[in-house]
Design a protein around this motif. Structure first.
Motif, short mmCIF file in Angstrom:
data_model
loop_
_atom_site.label_atom_id
_atom_site.label_comp_id
_atom_site.label_asym_id
_atom_site.label_seq_id
_atom_site.Cartn_x
_atom_site.Cartn_y
_atom_site.Cartn_z
N ASP A 41 0.85 -1.18 0.00
CA ASP A 41 0.00 0.00 0.00
C ASP A 41 0.89 1.24 0.00
O ASP A 41 2.09 1.13 -0.20
N LYS A 42 0.30 2.41 0.23
CA LYS A 42 1.07 3.66 0.17
C LYS A 42 2.22 3.70 1.16
O LYS A 42 3.21 4.39 0.94
N SER A 43 2.11 2.97 2.25
CA SER A 43 3.17 2.99 3.26
C SER A 43 4.32 2.03 2.92
O SER A 43 5.34 2.03 3.59
N ALA A 44 4.16 1.22 1.86
CA ALA A 44 5.17 0.21 1.53
C ALA A 44 6.49 0.83 1.08
O ALA A 44 7.55 0.29 1.33
N GLY A 45 6.45 1.93 0.38
CA GLY A 45 7.69 2.55 -0.10
C GLY A 45 8.28 1.78 -1.26
O GLY A 45 7.96 0.61 -1.48
#
Length: 149
Positions: A41-45
């Motif tokens: 998700d967006k936090s995966a980097g």
């Protein structure tokens, strides 16, 4: 100057191959992480493949294509400026298609197809050097004919 032109044309082609390899690595790494229970998700980097794809595609290859275009102005290769200009134009289009693809993912297919066109065009640009004639062009080595008595 002609060998420099050829070098930069081959470097653009190599850049396209690095792009293909790095994006394949990036997404297979994501799939492996998901299979291991991870979440994307967006936090995966970005992973190293994504970073390589981004840096090579947004900075390195465009600078090489621009350098090829500049070198083409001095290399005196028949059709060299046209092919270098086409290579640079397709590189600029490739970057634009990448940005648009974030908003319209279907454009990503054009990004992939344009990469193939860029690869072929850069190889044609490099091939122009072999057809050029002049002191800096590669000339075939011809053995002197034997003198018959």
């Amino acid at each position: 100057m002609r060998s420099t032109y050829r070098l930069f044309a081959y470097l653009v082609a190599t850049g396209v191959l690095v792009q293909a390899a790095s994006v394949a690595y990036a997404w297979f790494a994501v799939l492996q992480d998901i299979d291991a229970g991870g979440v994307f998700d967006k936090s995966a980097g970005p992973n190293p493949g994504h970073l390589t794809h981004a840096i090579n595609g947004m900075v390195v290859t465009p600078l090489i294509a621009l350098t090829l275009l500049i070198v083409s102005l001095f290399a005196k290769i028949p059709g060299g400026v046209k092919w270098a200009g086409s290579t640079f134009g397709l590189t600029a289009l490739q970057v634009a298609l990448a940005f648009v693809s974030f908003s319209a993912p279907v454009v990503g297919a054009l990004h992939g197809l344009n990469a193939v066109a860029l690869l072929v065009t850069a190889l044609f640009a490099a091939h122009r050097v072999k057809r050029a004639v002049g002191p800096d062009a590669q000339q075939p080595v011809v053995a002197p004919s034997a003198v018959h008595a």
